[in-house]
Write a protein that holds these residues in place. Structure first.
Motif, PDB file in Angstrom:
ATOM      1  N   GLY A 117       0.918   4.120  10.201  1.00 48.03           N
ATOM      2  CA  GLY A 117      -0.153   4.094   9.208  1.00 48.03           C
ATOM      3  C   GLY A 117       0.325   3.555   7.875  1.00 48.03           C
ATOM      4  O   GLY A 117      -0.307   2.688   7.277  1.00 48.03           O
ATOM      5  N   LEU A 129       2.276  16.164   6.879  1.00 47.22           N
ATOM      6  CA  LEU A 129       0.885  16.643   6.882  1.00 47.22           C
ATOM      7  C   LEU A 129       0.335  16.710   5.459  1.00 47.22           C
ATOM      8  O   LEU A 129      -0.831  16.392   5.206  1.00 47.22           O
ATOM      9  CB  LEU A 129       0.790  18.018   7.552  1.00 47.22           C
ATOM     10  N   TRP A 130       1.187  17.129   4.529  1.00 44.03           N
ATOM     11  CA  TRP A 130       0.814  17.178   3.116  1.00 44.03           C
ATOM     12  C   TRP A 130       0.389  15.794   2.625  1.00 44.03           C
ATOM     13  O   TRP A 130      -0.514  15.649   1.819  1.00 44.03           O
ATOM     14  CB  TRP A 130       2.025  17.687   2.323  1.00 44.03           C
ATOM     15  N   ARG A 136      -3.487  12.453   3.819  1.00 43.04           N
ATOM     16  CA  ARG A 136      -4.580  11.692   3.191  1.00 43.04           C
ATOM     17  C   ARG A 136      -4.049  10.446   2.499  1.00 43.04           C
ATOM     18  O   ARG A 136      -4.712   9.412   2.471  1.00 43.04           O
ATOM     19  CB  ARG A 136      -5.315  12.571   2.187  1.00 43.04           C
ATOM     20  N   GLU A 137      -2.857  10.592   1.902  1.00 46.12           N
ATOM     21  CA  GLU A 137      -2.241   9.418   1.263  1.00 46.12           C
ATOM     22  C   GLU A 137      -1.976   8.344   2.309  1.00 46.12           C
ATOM     23  O   GLU A 137      -2.143   7.153   2.045  1.00 46.12           O
ATOM     24  CB  GLU A 137      -0.913   9.822   0.619  1.00 46.12           C
ATOM     25  N   ASP A 169      -3.696   7.839   5.037  1.00 47.92           N
ATOM     26  CA  ASP A 169      -5.000   7.211   5.314  1.00 47.92           C
ATOM     27  C   ASP A 169      -5.269   6.085   4.319  1.00 47.92           C
ATOM     28  O   ASP A 169      -5.740   5.006   4.685  1.00 47.92           O
ATOM     29  CB  ASP A 169      -6.138   8.239   5.165  1.00 47.92           C
ATOM     30  N   VAL A 170      -4.981   6.360   3.059  1.00 44.86           N
ATOM     31  CA  VAL A 170      -5.270   5.390   2.000  1.00 44.86           C
ATOM     32  C   VAL A 170      -4.279   4.220   2.069  1.00 44.86           C
ATOM     33  O   VAL A 170      -4.667   3.053   1.938  1.00 44.86           O
ATOM     34  CB  VAL A 170      -5.225   6.086   0.621  1.00 44.86           C
ATOM     35  N   ALA A 220      -2.955   3.042   4.633  1.00 41.96           N
ATOM     36  CA  ALA A 220      -3.293   2.214   5.803  1.00 41.96           C
ATOM     37  C   ALA A 220      -4.352   1.166   5.463  1.00 41.96           C
ATOM     38  O   ALA A 220      -4.592   0.251   6.251  1.00 41.96           O
ATOM     39  CB  ALA A 220      -3.766   3.096   6.963  1.00 41.96           C
ATOM     40  N   GLY A 227      -6.180   5.560  -6.244  1.00 44.93           N
ATOM     41  CA  GLY A 227      -5.369   6.554  -6.934  1.00 44.93           C
ATOM     42  C   GLY A 227      -4.020   6.826  -6.301  1.00 44.93           C
ATOM     43  O   GLY A 227      -3.401   7.856  -6.565  1.00 44.93           O
ATOM     44  N   VAL A 228      -3.552   5.928  -5.454  1.00 42.14           N
ATOM     45  CA  VAL A 228      -2.223   6.105  -4.835  1.00 42.14           C
ATOM     46  C   VAL A 228      -1.313   4.987  -5.331  1.00 42.14           C
ATOM     47  O   VAL A 228      -1.712   3.826  -5.326  1.00 42.14           O
ATOM     48  CB  VAL A 228      -2.333   6.046  -3.290  1.00 42.14           C
ATOM     49  N   GLU A 229      -0.114   5.346  -5.806  1.00 44.65           N
ATOM     50  CA  GLU A 229       0.874   4.320  -6.170  1.00 44.65           C
ATOM     51  C   GLU A 229       1.478   3.836  -4.863  1.00 44.65           C
ATOM     52  O   GLU A 229       2.296   4.543  -4.272  1.00 44.65           O
ATOM     53  CB  GLU A 229       1.983   4.915  -7.057  1.00 44.65           C
ATOM     54  N   ALA A 286      -8.288   9.676  11.462  1.00 45.94           N
ATOM     55  CA  ALA A 286      -7.668  10.013  10.174  1.00 45.94           C
ATOM     56  C   ALA A 286      -6.298  10.630  10.459  1.00 45.94           C
ATOM     57  O   ALA A 286      -6.074  11.196  11.541  1.00 45.94           O
ATOM     58  CB  ALA A 286      -8.551  10.978   9.406  1.00 45.94           C
ATOM     59  N   ARG A 326      -4.446  13.180   9.341  1.00 46.85           N
ATOM     60  CA  ARG A 326      -4.124  14.599   9.568  1.00 46.85           C
ATOM     61  C   ARG A 326      -4.289  14.911  11.054  1.00 46.85           C
ATOM     62  O   ARG A 326      -3.415  15.515  11.676  1.00 46.85           O
ATOM     63  CB  ARG A 326      -5.020  15.497   8.720  1.00 46.85           C
ATOM     64  N   ALA A 332      -2.216   6.656 -11.521  1.00 40.91           N
ATOM     65  CA  ALA A 332      -3.122   5.966 -10.601  1.00 40.91           C
ATOM     66  C   ALA A 332      -4.352   6.812 -10.283  1.00 40.91           C
ATOM     67  O   ALA A 332      -5.485   6.312 -10.217  1.00 40.91           O
ATOM     68  CB  ALA A 332      -2.375   5.605  -9.318  1.00 40.91           C
ATOM     69  N   ARG A 333      -4.146   8.113 -10.102  1.00 32.84           N
ATOM     70  CA  ARG A 333      -5.252   8.980  -9.694  1.00 32.84           C
ATOM     71  C   ARG A 333      -6.274   9.145 -10.826  1.00 32.84           C
ATOM     72  O   ARG A 333      -7.482   9.082 -10.609  1.00 32.84           O
ATOM     73  CB  ARG A 333      -4.682  10.341  -9.262  1.00 32.84           C
ATOM     74  N   ALA A 377      -8.278   6.060 -10.963  1.00 31.46           N
ATOM     75  CA  ALA A 377      -9.233   5.925  -9.853  1.00 31.46           C
ATOM     76  C   ALA A 377     -10.411   6.886  -9.990  1.00 31.46           C
ATOM     77  O   ALA A 377     -11.467   6.652  -9.407  1.00 31.46           O
ATOM     78  CB  ALA A 377      -8.507   6.150  -8.524  1.00 31.46           C
ATOM     79  N   ALA A 391      -5.579  -0.711   8.740  1.00 31.07           N
ATOM     80  CA  ALA A 391      -4.620  -1.008   9.804  1.00 31.07           C
ATOM     81  C   ALA A 391      -5.121  -0.461  11.142  1.00 31.07           C
ATOM     82  O   ALA A 391      -4.874  -1.037  12.200  1.00 31.07           O
ATOM     83  CB  ALA A 391      -3.269  -0.396   9.460  1.00 31.07           C
ATOM     84  N   PHE A 392      -5.815   0.678  11.091  1.00 32.23           N
ATOM     85  CA  PHE A 392      -6.374   1.287  12.297  1.00 32.23           C
ATOM     86  C   PHE A 392      -7.834   1.639  11.993  1.00 32.23           C
ATOM     87  O   PHE A 392      -8.134   2.083  10.890  1.00 32.23           O
ATOM     88  CB  PHE A 392      -5.586   2.540  12.681  1.00 32.23           C
ATOM     89  N   LEU A 444     -11.488   3.211  11.480  1.00 30.97           N
ATOM     90  CA  LEU A 444     -12.015   4.530  11.146  1.00 30.97           C
ATOM     91  C   LEU A 444     -13.516   4.499  11.398  1.00 30.97           C
ATOM     92  O   LEU A 444     -14.104   3.417  11.469  1.00 30.97           O
ATOM     93  CB  LEU A 444     -11.798   4.825   9.660  1.00 30.97           C
ATOM     94  N   HIS A 484     -10.823  10.385  -2.360  1.00 28.50           N
ATOM     95  CA  HIS A 484      -9.396  10.718  -2.458  1.00 28.50           C
ATOM     96  C   HIS A 484      -8.946  11.056  -3.882  1.00 28.50           C
ATOM     97  O   HIS A 484      -8.222  12.049  -4.085  1.00 28.50           O
ATOM     98  CB  HIS A 484      -8.534   9.591  -1.885  1.00 28.50           C
ATOM     99  N   PRO A 523      -4.004  17.535  -1.762  1.00 30.57           N
ATOM    100  CA  PRO A 523      -3.721  17.523  -0.327  1.00 30.57           C
ATOM    101  C   PRO A 523      -4.437  18.606   0.476  1.00 30.57           C
ATOM    102  O   PRO A 523      -4.851  18.377   1.602  1.00 30.57           O
ATOM    103  CB  PRO A 523      -2.214  17.695  -0.277  1.00 30.57           C
ATOM    104  N   TRP A 524      -4.579  19.798  -0.061  1.00 31.13           N
ATOM    105  CA  TRP A 524      -5.181  20.858   0.756  1.00 31.13           C
ATOM    106  C   TRP A 524      -6.500  21.352   0.209  1.00 31.13           C
ATOM    107  O   TRP A 524      -7.112  22.246   0.749  1.00 31.13           O
ATOM    108  CB  TRP A 524      -4.227  22.045   0.885  1.00 31.13           C
TER     109      TRP A 524
END
Lengths: 324, 264
Positions: free
Chosen positions: A76, A204-205, A208-209, A211-212, A214, A224-226, A270, A272, B72-73, B76, B89-90, B92, B103, B108-109
């Motif tokens: 991913g 696992l933590w 989501r990052e 996913d983004v 990918a 919002g991800v570097e 996704a 997770r 970045a967050r 966004a 890439a895959f 959804l 996001h 994360p949780w």
């Protein structure tokens, strides 16, 4: 992912684990198995089940789960369906460490797994340094290419180390590289479990990052991800998980590559869900492969890494057909 | 809201600035369009905004904040960007993909599940793709995929929306629907900044047009003012006329055929 698919994977894992306990080089009757598991008498059957087969099944589950999660995270993050820990220098580094330990000190005790783990970590750091020197820091393509190059270098180093080694040393090193759960014990199980709780939890933590990531670097930045820093982080944790499995069981190929595709095929899109499904499917595949490795030519054991590929290829081909 | 101040970008390994010091603003409550020939620096503006282009001079700011100092967050959560190209890439499900727009608002949780679900449903409805929600992204047509990307940006629920050629691949109806949607978003107080080659639609919908040429601002102002025949002809290096559309009254660019002496 769909609950039905998750339940099916868990059932497969339980069946594989039951076979792992029931079958082996020694033939045990159902009654002996029951006494060994439930009553814990002091007979040979109990010793076989509790000290050999159970730790072997547990270690196989952990190795498969770790490789499955590591592969799913790397595919991913690096946006590449062929990415897997063994392609990215981890296996090469671990093999160099293990082979050097065998050649220089002979294969004994904890030395080989510790050397393999250290070798894998060194290789991962070299990959990160090479990618950084190339100007890409966490650029997915550069990480991939740096990993392949470090892997090739490691293979050359192994050939040089083994070129003039005595025949039994070459055989020992080669066996290690083909992967095996034959030396499983509860200490190994506990050590690997601790590392996997840490590494698997981190992946696992970051699900989501992933996913983004990918979606590609620019899309990740817009969400919002570097991308560079996040790719490096996932790469490091996924490699740590793979390194831990390699130090426990040698090179068990194909799992990190094929299992994430099977998980996605079961509906885990996704990450997770894909990480969890890959962990369960990976555990099932390695345990099943180990059963086959033990019983196919009893009492001789087949190399586990070869059997995972033999079992995994048909699944992968079916999946490829669906993708086409 | 989004302000470029003397922003200059130069990519590694090149000997000229992709952006040579541009200054303009995409204000809140307005639809601002960036146009210009290929290679004029439009996408570099979007990359500079994303922090993905090396700034050699100047700055980009969001409200009062310097983009360079924002994480970045935080960026966004305020600005949603639809980049020019993107491919998962895959695959959804479309709903899962649109949900990735949430996001920046999630940890994360932890996430506000009710708010996320309502933002995703609202975005699917506004982009007109509710019927595609359960389809896989790799089964969408180019136009459907483009609308899914806009929906993801809408789910981000920021103060500003930035889109790089969002109407590529869209048919006439969906292109008009997209421009109507963007104008309506601007009307609710959001800053909308779009890169577009569709000058005739920009002339009808945008409040402001920034025309770029070789990394510099060639003209900036209301579309009726910027869409000046000689200026456009010089920037695009192609014979053209700007007339007024008889049906809607907006300035309309008509490129001419390059035939010496023949009918144009």
């Amino acid at each position: 992912m769909p609950t039905r698919a998750l339940v099916a994977l868990i059932v497969l894992l339980l069946i594989a684990a039951a076979c792992g306990v029931a079958f082996g080089s020694a033939t045990l009757t159902p009654a002996e198995l029951w006494r060994a598991l439930a009553q814990g008498d002091t007979g040979t059957a109990t010793s076989i089940v509790r000290d050999v087969r159970l730790p072997r099944v547990a270690l196989g589950a952990l190795v498969g789960a770790g490789l499955g999660m590591s592969g799913a995270a790397l595919q991913g993050t690096l946006r590449n369906p062929l990415a897997e820990p063994y392609l990215l220098g981890v296996s090469g580094g671990a093999a160099v460490g293990a082979v050097l330990a065998v050649v220089l000190a002979g294969a004994h005790g904890l030395l080989v797994p510790v050397a393999a783990f250290a070798g894998a970590l060194v290789a991962v750091l070299v990959v990160l340094v090479v990618a950084r020197a190339a100007g890409g820091r966490g650029d997915a393509r550069l990480l991939l290419m740096a990993g392949v190059v470090v892997g090739a270098f490691a293979n050359a180093a192994i050939m040089l180390a083994l070129a003039n080694a005595p025949a039994n040393t070459v055989r020992g090193a080669t066996w290690w590289m083909m992967g095996s759960l034959a030396d499983a014990d509860w200490f190994q199980v506990r050590s690997l479990a601790a590392l996997l709780v840490l590494g698997g939890g981190a992946l696992l933590w970051m699900a989501r990052e992933i996913d983004v990531l990918a979606l590609g670097a620019e899309a990740a930045a817009s969400l919002g991800v570097e991308p560079d820093a996040a790719s490096r982080r996932v790469f490091l944790w996924a490699s740590l998980v793979a390194a831990a499995t390699v130090s426990a069981a040698g090179l068990v190929g194909f799992v990190g590559l094929v299992v994430p595709h099977l998980a996605r095929g079961a509906g885990a899109r996704a990450h997770r869900g894909a990480l969890v499904a890959s962990a369960i499917a990976g555990a099932a595949l390695v345990i099943a492969s180990d059963v086959l490795a033990r019983v196919a030519l009893r009492p001789t054991e087949l190399p586990l890494g070869a059997v995972t590929a033999i079992i995994g290829v048909p699944f992968f081909l079916v999946r490829l057909r669906k993708l086409a | 809201m989004i302000r470029f101040e003397d922003t200059a970008v130069r990519y590694a390994g090149t000997d000229r600035d992709a952006l040579g010091g541009v200054s303009f603003e995409a204000a809140a409550g307005q639809l601002t369009a960036i146009a210009g020939p290929n290679g004029s620096g439009k996408t570099s503006c979007v990359r500079a905004l994303l922090g993905r282009a090396p700034l050699v001079r100047g700055r980009v700011s969001i409200g009062r904040d310097d983009r360079a100092g924002m994480d970045a967050r935080a960026f966004a959560r305020r600005v949603a960007v639809v980049t020019q190209r993107e491919e998962p890439a895959f695959p959804l499900a479309v709903r899962e993909y649109v949900a990735l727009g949430r996001h920046p608002h999630q940890t994360p949780w932890r996430s506000d599940a009710a708010r996320d679900a309502s933002a995703v449903s609202g975005a699917l409805a506004r982009a007109g793709i509710e019927a595609l929600a359960e389809r896989r992204t790799d089964t969408l047509s180019g136009g459907e995929w483009q609308r899914a990307r806009v929906a993801r940006a809408l789910a981000q629920d920021g103060e500003a929306l930035v889109l790089d050629e969002p109407s590529a691949f869209l048919d006439v109806a969906h292109e008009m629907a997209l421009f109507e949607l963007l104008a309506s978003i601007a009307a609710t107080g959001h800053a909308v900044l779009m890169v577009s080659h569709q000058l005739n639609l920009v002339a009808r919908f945008a409040d402001r047009l920034v025309l770029l040429d070789q990394g510099r601002v060639a003209a900036d102002g209301p579309p009726a003012q910027v869409m000046d025949g000689p200026t456009l002809e010089r920037v695009y290096n192609w014979p053209l006329v700007v007339t007024r559309d008889p049906a809607v009254g907006a300035p309309t660019l008509v490129p001419l055929r390059k035939r010496a002496g023949g009918p144009r």
